[in-house]
Design an enzyme around this catalytic site. Structure first.
Site, PDB file in Angstrom:
ATOM      1  CG  HIS A 164      21.136 -12.233 -37.582  1.00 22.09           C
ATOM      2  ND1 HIS A 164      21.999 -11.166 -37.629  1.00 22.09           N
ATOM      3  CD2 HIS A 164      20.081 -11.884 -38.371  1.00 22.09           C
ATOM      4  CE1 HIS A 164      21.504 -10.220 -38.420  1.00 22.09           C
ATOM      5  NE2 HIS A 164      20.331 -10.626 -38.873  1.00 22.09           N
ATOM      6  CG  HIS A 216      28.087 -13.592 -39.192  1.00 23.71           C
ATOM      7  ND1 HIS A 216      28.905 -12.921 -38.315  1.00 23.71           N
ATOM      8  CD2 HIS A 216      26.861 -13.033 -39.069  1.00 23.71           C
ATOM      9  CE1 HIS A 216      28.201 -11.993 -37.682  1.00 23.71           C
ATOM     10  NE2 HIS A 216      26.953 -12.042 -38.130  1.00 23.71           N
ATOM     11  CG  ASP A 231      31.816 -15.018 -37.660  1.00 20.59           C
ATOM     12  OD1 ASP A 231      32.903 -15.126 -37.085  1.00 20.59           O
ATOM     13  OD2 ASP A 231      31.653 -14.356 -38.706  1.00 20.59           O
TER      14      ASP A 231
END
Length: 315
Positions: free
Chosen positions: A181, A222, A226
């Site tokens: 994302h 996450h 990350d």
């Protein structure tokens, strides 16, 4: 009023047709790059699906972001996805802006070639990292006891290749370092930062990127690492690849013919014109504007040369 609306609609339609013709020419010249980028999106999806088969659910790792940000929970997890969808849709609409608005700065095809190059490089690094070490997923469907945390052994290779889109993407586990994302969000923000025209939107875009980062951690999609790794990796990837790629042409200069491929008729016409210029003693380079004169069968480039040659012949 009706006449005004009809006139403006006619102008808009002509603008769309003109821009479509331009973009089709660019597409014919760059379709291989676009196709390669789109195919790699599928490869990235297959890789993410494959690592889910290797995922081992376990206790959630200690994370600073989890201590600071309260968990949104399963019922509010859609907030992060909603914001990401708005970012994605807004960027796509902006890249097609030249079809609608009179003032143009970018070419849609060329911008997407650049964006896909950034995405492919970042996703390639992402595949390497999440296959190197599989972390236990922090999301609710990846924790111990969840039926979605582990996938049964596939019956065939086709089952892996089909990805089970979109469910397989939404409920994936194991593809953590680093956030996909954030790859898309940062690539879109950095692209608009360079080619966008509205300063307020640029500032808003960075604010949205930070908000997206916090929501990803708060929704436990996450770990914080990350998101942090995505921030500096994507920025470095865009920085170095952007320097290697040719710069986009400036639409305000109007040099479209320099960019678009010529037809055979145009090429023959251009070749004849260049040959005629050479026979007349003129350079084919439009920047070479020096005057030339023929004296005694010789082509001289300035007045000083003419006087010298005349004096030698008269002596």
């Amino acid at each position: 009023m009706t006449l005004y609306v009809g006139r403006e609609a006619s102008k808009l339609w002509k603008r769309i047709c003109s821009e479509t013709a331009t973009e089709i020419n660019l597409l014919l010249d760059n379709w291989k790059y676009l196709l390669a980028g789109i195919v790699f999106q599928y490869i990235h999806g297959v890789a993410a699906r494959g690592v889910h088969y290797l995922h081992q659910p376990g206790p959630t790792l200690q994370d600073l972001g989890f201590f600071i940000l309260p968990e949104l929970g399963q019922d509010k997890g859609y907030i992060s996805e909603t914001l990401f969808s708005c970012v994605f849709l807004s960027f796509v609409l902006w890249t097609f802006r030249p079809f609608i608005f009179k003032s143009k700065k970018i070419y849609t095809v060329l911008v997407w070639c650049r964006v896909l190059a950034f995405l492919v490089a970042s996703q390639f690094l992402r595949i390497i990292t999440f296959y190197s070490t599989q972390l236990p997923g922090p999301n609710y469907h990846c924790r111990e006891g969840s039926k979605l945390a582990r996938l049964p052994k596939p019956d065939s290779v086709l089952e892996v290749l089909l990805i089970n889109f979109p469910r397989g993407v939404i409920y994936g586990c194991g593809d953590l370092i680093f956030s996909s994302h954030m790859i898309f969000t940062l690539v879109f923000v950095l692209t608009y930062q360079k080619y966008g025209t509205r300063r307020c939107i640029k500032q808003l875009a960075w604010l949205v990127a930070v908000t997206q980062s916090l929501l990803i951690v708060a929704s436990r999609k996450h770990y914080t690492v990350d998101v942090v790794v995505a921030w500096y990796t994507v920025n470095l990837v865009v920085f170095f690849i952007d320097k290697k790629l040719p710069e986009l042409p400036d639409r305000t200069s109007g040099n479209l013919q320099m960019l678009l491929p010529l037809s055979n008729k145009d090429k023959d016409s251009k070749t004849k014109e260049e040959n005629q210029k050479l026979l007349n003693g003129n350079s084919v380079d439009p920047l070479d504007w020096r005057p030339r004169t023929q004296v005694n069968g010789k082509v001289l480039e300035d007045a000083n040369g003419i006087h010298v040659d005349t004096a030698m012949n008269g002596a």
